[in-house]
Design a protein around this motif. Sequence first.
Motif, PDB file in Angstrom:
ATOM      1  N   TYR A 275       0.839  -1.199   0.000  1.00  0.00           N
ATOM      2  CA  TYR A 275       0.000   0.000   0.000  1.00  0.00           C
ATOM      3  C   TYR A 275       0.874   1.250   0.000  1.00  0.00           C
ATOM      4  CZ  TYR A 275      -3.363  -3.483   1.628  1.00  0.00           C
ATOM      5  OH  TYR A 275      -4.146  -4.597   1.747  1.00  0.00           O
ATOM      6  N   LYS A 292      -3.492   3.762  -1.859  1.00  0.00           N
ATOM      7  CA  LYS A 292      -3.589   3.014  -3.109  1.00  0.00           C
ATOM      8  C   LYS A 292      -2.889   1.678  -2.971  1.00  0.00           C
ATOM      9  CE  LYS A 292      -3.939   6.971  -6.255  1.00  0.00           C
ATOM     10  NZ  LYS A 292      -3.385   7.662  -7.441  1.00  0.00           N
ATOM     11  N   ASP A 296      -2.657  -1.663  -8.986  1.00  0.00           N
ATOM     12  CA  ASP A 296      -4.055  -1.237  -9.057  1.00  0.00           C
ATOM     13  C   ASP A 296      -4.950  -2.233  -9.790  1.00  0.00           C
ATOM     14  OD1 ASP A 296      -3.283  -0.836 -11.684  1.00  0.00           O
ATOM     15  OD2 ASP A 296      -3.483   1.349 -11.628  1.00  0.00           O
ATOM     16  N   ASP A 299      -7.530  -3.638  -7.461  1.00  0.00           N
ATOM     17  CA  ASP A 299      -8.476  -2.746  -6.792  1.00  0.00           C
ATOM     18  C   ASP A 299      -9.873  -3.354  -6.669  1.00  0.00           C
ATOM     19  OD1 ASP A 299      -6.464  -0.924  -6.546  1.00  0.00           O
ATOM     20  OD2 ASP A 299      -7.386   0.640  -7.777  1.00  0.00           O
ATOM     21  N   GLY A 322      -8.013   4.934  -6.299  1.00  0.00           N
ATOM     22  CA  GLY A 322      -7.508   4.302  -5.088  1.00  0.00           C
ATOM     23  C   GLY A 322      -8.599   4.044  -4.072  1.00  0.00           C
TER      24      GLY A 322
END
Length: 351
Positions: A275, A292, A296, A299, A322
Motif C-alpha cells: 500500500y 492506493k 491497481d 483494486d 484508489g
Amino acid sequence: MLPAAVMQKAQQELVDWNGLGVSVMEISHRSKAFIYLAKQAELDLRELMQIPENYQVLFMHGGGRAQFTNIVTNFLGDNGRALYLTSGQWSSSAVKEARKLVGESAIDELLITQRNGESVDVNIPELTGEKSQYRYVHYCPNETVDGIEIFDSITSPWPVIADMSSTIMSRQIDVSKFAVIYAGAQKNIGPSGLSIVIVRDDMLTLPKLPQSSVMDYAIAAENDSMFNTPPTFAWYLAAEVFKWLKALGGVEHVAKVNQQKAELLYQCIDSNPFYTNSVKKSFRSNMNVTFKLVDDKLDKQFLAQAEQAGLLALKGHRVVGGMRASIYNAMPLAGVQRLVDFMQAFADEHQ
C-alpha cells in the motif's frame, strides 16, 4: 457512519417522540417541545465547541455546497472581493461557485497544495495586506477526496471562513480564530440536508447580495433558524449526536480516539509495501485516510472482498482513484482494527 446508539434511539422514538404519540417530524417546529429541543441542541454544541457568546449558531437548510453560495451572498455585496485558498476538491468547488455569482475579478485564488510526482505537500502562506483588500479569506481544513488536513489555523488580516464539513468536532479548535465556520451535517453531526453555520456577529453587518430570505444568515439569526420550517428530523438527530458526544467525554475524548484510529491505519499503510499514501505526514487527514494498492489491477478484488467482510464505502473518489477510509467520530477503534486486519491479510494473500 452515525453513532449506533443514536440510530437505535431514533428508531425507538420514530413514531412516539417524548411520549407525544407522534414523530418529531409530525409536530410543529414552533411547538414548545421542538423549541426546547432546538435550544438545547445549540447549548450542547456551544459547550462542545466552546463557542464564544459573540457568535451566532445557525441550523441552515442544505449541505456544504449550499454554503459555498451563501457566504458569497451574505458577505460580498457592494463590490466585495475575497481570497480563496485551494488545497483540494472541495476548496476548488467553493471557488467555482463563488465565481458564478461575482465573476473572476472578485475572487482571488491561491493554490496551497503542491504535487511533486506522487508526493503531496501543503504550503501555508503568510497572508499580509490591507484590511480593506478582502472581505474574507476562505479555506477547507480537511479535504475528504484528497486525504489532506490542515491542523494549524490560518493567520490572516482578513476574516477567516472555514469549510469544516468533514472535520468539525473531530478535534478541538479555537472558534475565536474564525469569523465563520460552516459544516454540512453528514460527516460528524447527523444526516444530510442540514448545515451548521457559526458566524461572528460583526460579519452579519457586511453588505449583501440579493438572495433568498431562507439563506440570509441575519434573518436566520433573528428567527432562531426558524424563518420557515427547518429540516426537523435532521435537527433532532444532530441534537442526539451532540448528547452522545457529551456522554462520551466531549470533543477532547473523541479527538484522542480519532488520533489512535488514524495512527493505526497509517502505520498499516506505511509498514506494508503493498500500500502507499502520497500525502506528507504532517498533512495527513485524521478523518479521511486515502491509500492506493501498488498493483491497481487488484483494486476491484480488494473492494469486493472488503465488502464481503462487512467493510463498506472504501472506494476512492473517481477523481483520484484508489481507496479512502472515512473514519469519522462514530467509527469505533475496533472498526479500524478490523480494516487493518483485512488489509494485512489481503496483502499477505497477494504479495
